[in-house]
Design an enzyme around this catalytic site. Sequence first.
Site, mmCIF file in Angstrom:
data_model
loop_
_atom_site.group_PDB
_atom_site.id
_atom_site.type_symbol
_atom_site.label_atom_id
_atom_site.label_comp_id
_atom_site.label_asym_id
_atom_site.label_seq_id
_atom_site.Cartn_x
_atom_site.Cartn_y
_atom_site.Cartn_z
ATOM 1 N N CYS A 179 56.276 47.630 59.001
ATOM 2 C CA CYS A 179 56.404 46.674 60.099
ATOM 3 C C CYS A 179 56.079 47.298 61.452
ATOM 4 C CB CYS A 179 57.809 46.089 60.117
ATOM 5 S SG CYS A 179 58.364 45.505 58.503
ATOM 6 N N CYS A 193 67.004 35.152 58.345
ATOM 7 C CA CYS A 193 65.836 35.896 57.867
ATOM 8 C C CYS A 193 64.561 35.394 58.545
ATOM 9 C CB CYS A 193 65.688 35.732 56.360
ATOM 10 S SG CYS A 193 67.185 36.081 55.411
ATOM 11 N N HIS A 234 56.773 36.899 61.177
ATOM 12 C CA HIS A 234 56.568 38.346 61.085
ATOM 13 C C HIS A 234 55.267 38.667 60.349
ATOM 14 C CE1 HIS A 234 57.338 42.502 60.912
ATOM 15 N NE2 HIS A 234 58.214 42.560 59.937
#
Length: 385
Positions: A84, A207, A333
């Site tokens: 990430c 989440c 994301h």
Amino acid sequence: MRDVSIVGMGTTEFGVLDAGVKDLGVRAVSRALRSCEVDREDVDALYLGNFVAGILEGQETIAPLVADSVGLTGIPTMKTEGACASSGIALRQAYQAVATGVHDVVVVTGVESMTSAETTEFTRALNSAADNQTEGKTGLTFPGFYGLWLDRYMHEHGTTREEVAAIPVKNRKNGAQNPRARFRDPVTVADVTESRLVADPLRLYDCCPAADGGAAIVLTARDRAREFTDTPIDVLASAHASGRSGAYRYDDLTTLDATVTAAEDAYAQADIAPTDLDLVELHDCFSAAEIGDSEDLGLFEKGQGARAAAEGVTAVDGDVPINPSGGLLSKGHPVGATGIGQVYEACLQLFGEHENQVDGAELALTHNLGGSGAVCTVTVLGRGA
């Protein structure tokens, strides 16, 4: 070492974009180049952060493919990977190249395309960021890691589930105003606490969603920045640290060493304290992550991160605004794009042009974390001198 400035930036929306990594990278880089007066002949190098294109698309060699497609053929290119934190690392490498005089003008981009893959497929790809010789054999996923983290944290500090839920409530409220966010519907504390259980005690709204996206910036030496824009943003610090390889390696599961180390380095480089910051864009891949990141960055004492959100301290108009963009919980994301996407949002704040503008913003920090706390980058940005 030379001082370094950002003179251009561009991004795509983050969401379901029906495009591959090359196309998203081309869009982001083209927009960044158009945003400033940098000729392609002036660009010395391109750094690109990406994580799972090789697994999901079978596409590697992305950096030169993007460079060639935007007319930057012939320059050195590099892909960086740190889960990430992939594009945070790209920024760190480009920053060092400019600061040391190796290059004068560098494009940095982050890109990822995930939503066309089946959930099981991209979950398997994401799990390649864990140590598969240890955590992988236990079946531990990243929701599982942060579920363990939050369970331990609530036990140690008496934090309530409602206080934790205040984080997705805040970030979804911020995301509702951000046209680059994947999710733009606000949620309530009850929505969060009654949503589907994912990894106890984490629920669905704790989440972040997968997403597609690309973002790019143009870096140059500060003494050349005014050649390309009247509104440069200075990179006051760029730090990069590694941490433990898995949950079992931590003496204190609720403190991720890579963030602590990178933050201390960044504050020293910029010669600032956490209390000097006007806003923070940090890596809220889960609500638990925002709690831990805010404490590991030194913004709050241990045990106070969730309470700060519940009391409005981290709201856009609070004393310590965190993720006014909506963060990963709202934007989504796109793993390799996240780090530069955070920088894009912080630069908009320093320009005074953000949809959720923090009054008088002059000093911003971005925090990009990969794996089970295995790698972290921290960047400090300020209005151009």
